[in-house]
Design a protein around this motif. Structure first.
Motif, mmCIF file in Angstrom:
data_model
loop_
_atom_site.group_PDB
_atom_site.id
_atom_site.type_symbol
_atom_site.label_atom_id
_atom_site.label_comp_id
_atom_site.label_asym_id
_atom_site.label_seq_id
_atom_site.Cartn_x
_atom_site.Cartn_y
_atom_site.Cartn_z
ATOM 1 N N VAL A 92 8.457 16.020 0.467
ATOM 2 C CA VAL A 92 7.670 14.921 -0.086
ATOM 3 C C VAL A 92 8.505 13.638 0.008
ATOM 4 C CG1 VAL A 92 6.438 14.036 -2.087
ATOM 5 C CG2 VAL A 92 6.502 16.507 -1.652
ATOM 6 N N ILE A 93 8.026 12.682 0.779
ATOM 7 C CA ILE A 93 8.702 11.384 0.926
ATOM 8 C C ILE A 93 8.192 10.488 -0.193
ATOM 9 C CG2 ILE A 93 9.145 9.452 2.485
ATOM 10 C CD1 ILE A 93 8.390 11.331 4.810
ATOM 11 N N LYS A 94 9.041 10.217 -1.171
ATOM 12 C CA LYS A 94 8.609 9.520 -2.387
ATOM 13 C C LYS A 94 9.044 8.051 -2.364
ATOM 14 C CE LYS A 94 8.986 13.729 -5.170
ATOM 15 N NZ LYS A 94 9.611 14.360 -6.353
ATOM 16 N N ASN A 95 8.576 7.348 -3.405
ATOM 17 C CA ASN A 95 8.988 5.963 -3.678
ATOM 18 C C ASN A 95 8.722 5.032 -2.493
ATOM 19 O OD1 ASN A 95 9.949 6.839 -6.198
ATOM 20 N ND2 ASN A 95 11.943 7.377 -5.294
ATOM 21 N N GLN A 96 7.544 5.125 -1.926
ATOM 22 C CA GLN A 96 7.157 4.251 -0.824
ATOM 23 C C GLN A 96 6.246 3.134 -1.340
ATOM 24 O OE1 GLN A 96 8.521 4.785 2.309
ATOM 25 N NE2 GLN A 96 9.673 6.300 1.108
ATOM 26 N N THR A 97 6.087 2.131 -0.534
ATOM 27 C CA THR A 97 5.268 0.983 -0.911
ATOM 28 C C THR A 97 3.868 1.161 -0.363
ATOM 29 O OG1 THR A 97 7.232 -0.422 -0.828
ATOM 30 C CG2 THR A 97 5.082 -1.523 -0.809
ATOM 31 N N THR A 98 2.891 0.949 -1.234
ATOM 32 C CA THR A 98 1.499 1.125 -0.816
ATOM 33 C C THR A 98 1.166 0.138 0.303
ATOM 34 O OG1 THR A 98 0.922 1.789 -3.057
ATOM 35 C CG2 THR A 98 -0.896 1.134 -1.626
ATOM 36 N N GLY A 99 0.556 0.640 1.361
ATOM 37 C CA GLY A 99 0.146 -0.179 2.483
ATOM 38 C C GLY A 99 1.122 -0.187 3.643
ATOM 39 N N ASP A 100 2.345 0.338 3.445
ATOM 40 C CA ASP A 100 3.301 0.407 4.557
ATOM 41 C C ASP A 100 2.860 1.446 5.561
ATOM 42 O OD1 ASP A 100 4.802 -1.535 3.418
ATOM 43 O OD2 ASP A 100 6.469 -0.233 2.800
ATOM 44 N N ARG A 101 3.295 1.187 6.822
ATOM 45 C CA ARG A 101 3.060 2.158 7.890
ATOM 46 C C ARG A 101 4.410 2.744 8.288
ATOM 47 N NH1 ARG A 101 -1.754 2.609 10.365
ATOM 48 N NH2 ARG A 101 -3.382 1.116 9.773
ATOM 49 N N LEU A 102 4.538 4.060 8.171
ATOM 50 C CA LEU A 102 5.804 4.739 8.441
ATOM 51 C C LEU A 102 5.702 5.620 9.662
ATOM 52 C CD1 LEU A 102 6.929 5.953 4.884
ATOM 53 C CD2 LEU A 102 7.729 3.955 6.130
#
Length: 498
Positions: A147-157
């Protein structure tokens, strides 16, 4: 002749330790091999090579007697033992789930792992449009899910996974396109159970506990109304989770009846489901009841429907009557559907009162409507004349239904003579011996009960043998029946005579 080269050892690793020997070189013709001195230490281990290069083989000559071991290069055409190699790339990487702050990925282990085993995985990400890959797990990931956590909503990874072992990093496996960090929206839907799609009926005082599941993503906002108005939270409790909503009433009342509507909403999408709740109880008594008419042995009654039907339909009425003398109530009609009835088969001279109960699916009303008037069944001038019947003549002459049977007996053993006779009036019975009336001789016992006649001869002797006759007579005739009695001497054995 040349000696065998020393075995090549791999660097020690915690999971596995594998030693590989170089193959024996083919013998070469050499008149005088020149020995080479080796250091006094044990044969050196092969130093680990870089991750993308093969390890160089270390050869050492076997020591001869009294000499130090010498290193011998491998023969022509022979390959050195393989060093640690990385695995192949992991397989089947895809996104399992995602929301506004995290992305969950899963994959399968590499197809080729090799002897070096697999130490774990490194997960790397970078933003779309760049190649600045960064490992996001400090320690190697052992399982095939992360689980890749603590990301910013709307980013493309952009996401890739690399397998790691003693041989180094495997080729990476990457997602075919960048992942948008945002929860996947799923239209909300209320999954109303089948038994709640129709009217739900409960009794007053019952506990109501209804669970209604729903779906939707992200978590839908749940709201309830009753008859289009907000719920009274003092009467109705609502508990909602991510998967369902529970409507709970501790003790239901009539006022809890109505149409409840559940609404689930996600963004601009919503779904509604109505639920009809009906709380019922026993009905009240009919509003009134009266006697309309009385004639003969019949009474006509009429009544009106109850004012309180118990919040459900009236299914019938029960009518009872009571005699004024006894005051006991008896049911004459039940489950009766009309508002009028005729009560018949009443007893002449009695005075009656009537009462009516209401019925619904809960049962009959606790109280009843009672007639104010009384119905008296009057006596009419009827002279009863009993029918005349011709008296049957039961008289008949005596008749023996069972005759006497000839008997034989032994001296000293009592015996009985039996016969049966019928006649009306009851015939007189006499016993005779050889045409002489026996009379009251105590040697004989005469009995006649219910037409069964018996003559008991007590301990007969040879003189008691002869012809016995039973004679029956009344006013209509006389009849006789006879039999022969033989009295024998007992047989004495010859031994007893002597």
């Amino acid at each position: 002749m040349p000696t065998k080269p020393a075995p090549i050892k791999k660097a020690a690793k915690p999971p596995k330790k594998v030693e590989e020997k170089a193959p024996e070189p083919a013998p070469e013709p050499a008149p005088e091999p020149t020995p080479v001195e080796a250091p006094p230490a044990e044969p050196a281990e092969a130093a680990p090579a870089p991750a993308d290069a093969e390890a160089a083989p270390a050869d050492a000559a076997a020591p001869a007697e009294g000499e130090a071991p010498a290193a011998v290069p491998p023969a022509e055409g022979e390959e050195a033992a393989p060093a640690d190699e990385p695995t192949s790339a992991p397989l089947d990487l895809f996104v399992e789930d995602k929301n506004d702050t995290s992305v969950t990925i899963i994959w399968s282990q590499p197809e080729v792992i090799g002897l070096s085993g697999l130490d774990g995985y490194t997960i790397e990400t970078c933003k779309d449009g760049t190649e600045d890959w960064t490992a996001i797990n400090e320690e190697l990931q052992k399982s095939c899910r992360y689980v890749i956590k603590n990301q910013t909503t709307g980013d493309r990874l952009k996401i890739r996974v690399v397998a790691v072992n003693a041989g180094g990093r495997s080729p990476p496996v990457a997602l075919p396109e960048a992942v948008l960090v945002k929860e996947v929206a799923d239209r909300p839907k209320v999954r109303l159970p089948r038994f709640l799609r129709q009217r739900y009926v409960a009794y007053v005082g019952d506990k109501i506990n209804l669970t209604i599941p729903f779906t939707g993503k992200p978590k839908p906002v749940v709201s309830w109304t009753k008859n289009g108005q907000p719920l009274d939270t003092k009467r109705v409790n609502i508990r909602s989770t991510e998967r369902d909503s529970i409507l709970f009433i501790r003790a239901s009342e009539r006022d809890d009846s109505g149409v409840y509507e559940m609404c689930v909403k996600v963004d601009d999408f919503e779904d509604k489901a109505p639920l009809t709740l009906q709380i019922v109880e026993l009905p009240g008594p009919p509003a009134s009841v009266k006697i309309v008419d009385t004639w003969g042995f019949n009474v006509a009654l009429e009544w009106t429907a109850p004012k309180d039907n118990g919040n459900t339909d009236i299914t019938g009425y029960t009518i009872q009557k009571a005699d004024k003398k006894t005051g006991d109530w008896y049911t004459v009609l039940e489950h009766y559907h009309r508002l009028n009835a005729t009560i018949s088969d009443l007893i002449m001279g009695n005075t009656y009162k009537f009462r009516v109960f209401s019925e619904n699916k809960c049962g009959i009303s606790e109280d009843a409507a009672v007639t104010k008037e009384e119905a008296k069944i009057l006596k009419t001038g009827i002279d009863y004349k009993a029918p005349e019947y011709k008296e049957h003549d039961f008289t008949e002459a005596p008749k023996f239904t069972t005759s006497l049977a000839n008997r034989a007996t032994t001296v000293g053993y009592s015996t009985k003579l039996l016969c049966s006779v019928r006649g009306h009036p009851k015939p007189k019975i006499e016993w005779l011996k050889n045409q002489m009336v026996i009379g009251e001789d105590p040697k004989f016992r005469q009995i006649c009960v219910q037409g069964i006649c018996s003559l008991e001869i007590r301990k007969p002797v040879s003189f008691d043998g002869g012809v016995y006759t039973c004679r029956a007579k009344n006013h209509h005739g006389e009849v006789t029946v006879s039999c022969k009695l033989e009295v024998k001497q007992p047989i004495i054995a010859e031994a007893d005579k002597k």
